[in-house]
Design a protein around this motif. Structure first.
Motif, short mmCIF file in Angstrom:
data_model
loop_
_atom_site.label_atom_id
_atom_site.label_comp_id
_atom_site.label_asym_id
_atom_site.label_seq_id
_atom_site.Cartn_x
_atom_site.Cartn_y
_atom_site.Cartn_z
N ASN A 137 50.68 40.03 34.60
CA ASN A 137 51.63 41.03 34.11
C ASN A 137 51.18 42.45 34.38
OD1 ASN A 137 54.10 41.68 32.90
ND2 ASN A 137 53.17 41.96 30.88
N ARG A 138 50.66 42.67 35.57
CA ARG A 138 50.29 44.03 35.99
C ARG A 138 50.07 44.05 37.50
NH1 ARG A 138 44.61 45.82 33.60
NH2 ARG A 138 45.47 44.98 31.65
N SER A 139 50.25 45.20 38.12
CA SER A 139 49.86 45.39 39.51
C SER A 139 48.36 45.57 39.55
CB SER A 139 50.57 46.62 40.10
OG SER A 139 51.96 46.41 40.15
N VAL A 140 47.71 44.84 40.44
CA VAL A 140 46.25 44.89 40.52
C VAL A 140 45.88 45.93 41.57
CG1 VAL A 140 44.17 43.53 40.92
CG2 VAL A 140 46.16 42.47 39.86
N ARG A 141 45.50 47.10 41.12
CA ARG A 141 45.29 48.22 42.03
C ARG A 141 44.00 49.00 41.78
NH1 ARG A 141 48.63 45.65 43.92
NH2 ARG A 141 50.75 46.18 44.60
N THR A 142 43.49 48.97 40.55
CA THR A 142 42.34 49.80 40.19
C THR A 142 41.13 48.92 39.86
OG1 THR A 142 42.80 49.82 37.81
CG2 THR A 142 43.98 51.43 39.18
N PRO A 143 39.93 49.51 39.85
CA PRO A 143 38.74 48.73 39.46
C PRO A 143 38.90 48.07 38.10
CG PRO A 143 38.06 50.78 40.50
CD PRO A 143 39.55 50.86 40.35
N GLU B 84 38.58 44.03 37.13
CA GLU B 84 37.70 43.55 36.05
C GLU B 84 38.49 42.69 35.07
OE1 GLU B 84 33.92 45.38 37.04
OE2 GLU B 84 34.49 43.92 35.50
N TYR B 85 39.67 43.18 34.71
CA TYR B 85 40.52 42.46 33.76
C TYR B 85 40.94 41.11 34.34
CZ TYR B 85 44.40 41.42 30.61
OH TYR B 85 45.24 40.81 29.71
N LEU B 86 41.38 41.11 35.60
CA LEU B 86 41.83 39.88 36.24
C LEU B 86 40.71 38.87 36.34
CD1 LEU B 86 43.97 38.22 37.68
CD2 LEU B 86 43.43 39.45 39.80
N ALA C 157 39.04 32.83 31.86
CA ALA C 157 39.56 32.29 30.61
C ALA C 157 40.58 31.18 30.85
CB ALA C 157 40.20 33.41 29.79
N VAL C 158 41.39 31.34 31.89
CA VAL C 158 42.47 30.39 32.14
C VAL C 158 42.00 29.17 32.93
CG1 VAL C 158 44.67 30.06 33.36
CG2 VAL C 158 44.31 32.11 31.98
N SER C 159 41.28 29.41 34.03
CA SER C 159 40.92 28.33 34.94
C SER C 159 39.51 27.81 34.74
CB SER C 159 41.08 28.79 36.39
OG SER C 159 40.06 29.74 36.73
N ARG C 160 38.70 28.53 33.97
CA ARG C 160 37.29 28.21 33.78
C ARG C 160 36.49 28.31 35.08
NH1 ARG C 160 39.15 28.90 29.42
NH2 ARG C 160 38.84 27.64 27.55
N LEU C 161 37.03 29.05 36.04
CA LEU C 161 36.34 29.31 37.29
C LEU C 161 36.07 30.80 37.40
CD1 LEU C 161 38.44 27.04 39.70
CD2 LEU C 161 36.22 26.53 38.67
N CYS C 162 34.91 31.17 37.91
CA CYS C 162 34.50 32.57 37.94
C CYS C 162 34.70 33.16 39.34
CB CYS C 162 33.04 32.70 37.53
SG CYS C 162 32.70 32.16 35.84
N VAL C 163 35.51 34.19 39.40
CA VAL C 163 35.68 34.96 40.64
C VAL C 163 35.34 36.41 40.31
CG1 VAL C 163 37.26 35.63 42.47
CG2 VAL C 163 37.53 33.41 41.37
N SER C 164 34.39 36.97 41.01
CA SER C 164 33.91 38.31 40.68
C SER C 164 34.96 39.37 41.01
CB SER C 164 32.62 38.62 41.43
OG SER C 164 32.90 38.83 42.81
#
Length: 207
Positions: free
Chosen positions: A23-29, A33-35, A41-48
């Motif tokens: 629910n947001r455009s992913v454009r800033t640092p 971080e939020y994504l 939290a959702v997938s239990r997989l970590c993507v930096s």
């Protein structure tokens, strides 16, 4: 998926689905971080955040022909409700497979009011009723022809009509924690029953 142009188109579609879910455009640092935290939290997989910046083209240090790895693609696909990136790609070509196509609504568990009951059904003749405890945690209060048992404490991040339902953890008295996928081949149907439930299903268990 050998065609690089086709891959880029599908990746762009996936980025769009991710932004729709978050629910947001992913454009800033701060967005990355939020994504990153939300994917975990959702997938239990970590993507930096750094990897996400490369996927979105915010960073170009990996070159113009950068292609995300399978783990990253899987994490993004699971974040929007698909088991694998290939399932996301094939969603328009497998209408006969309900687990690959989402018809209808998606409900995030954490957004449900505490005490809400959710009925879940899947083929062949399996059904359960979950009672929302808090956040992504539920108690199984009724079950029919399912490996789930009454009294199990389960966690699932979201419900999607006609998609598999991922129970990230199941806690059962006397048994260690385990995981389970309901409707892995046919998807599930769910119904929000509200905070009153007085229509129990016929119980039974599937070995």
């Amino acid at each position: 998926m050998d065609d690089n142009r086709d891959f880029k188109e599908k990746l762009n579609e996936l980025r769009g689905e991710v932004e729709r879910k978050v629910n947001r455009s992913v454009r800033t640092p701060a967005d990355f971080e939020y994504l990153s935290e939300d994917i975990k939290a959702v997938s239990r997989l970590c993507v930096s955040p750094t990897t996400l910046k490369r996927v979105w083209g915010y960073m170009n240090d990996a070159g113009a022909f950068y292609r995300p790895g399978n783990f990253t693609l899987r994490a993004l696909a699971r974040y929007v409700g698909y088991r694998e990136f290939e399932d996301f790609v094939e969603r328009d070509h497998t209408a006969s497979s309900q687990s690959a196509v989402f018809f209808g609504d998606m409900v995030e568990s954490a957004n449900l009011p505490k005490g809400t009951y959710v009925r879940v059904a899947w083929h062949p003749g399996r059904e359960c009723v979950l009672h929302h405890l808090f956040d992504v945690h539920f108690e199984v209060v009724e079950t029919r022809n399912s490996k789930l048992m009454k009294g199990d404490i389960v966690s699932c991040c979201f419900f999607v009509q006609n998609a598999p339902l991922y129970f990230n953890s199941i806690h059962r008295e006397g048994v260690g924690s385990m995981s389970y996928i309901a409707g892995s081949s046919s998807g599930v149907r769910f119904e929000i029953l509200g905070q009153k439930y007085d229509h129990p299903v016929n119980t039974g268990n599937k070995s």
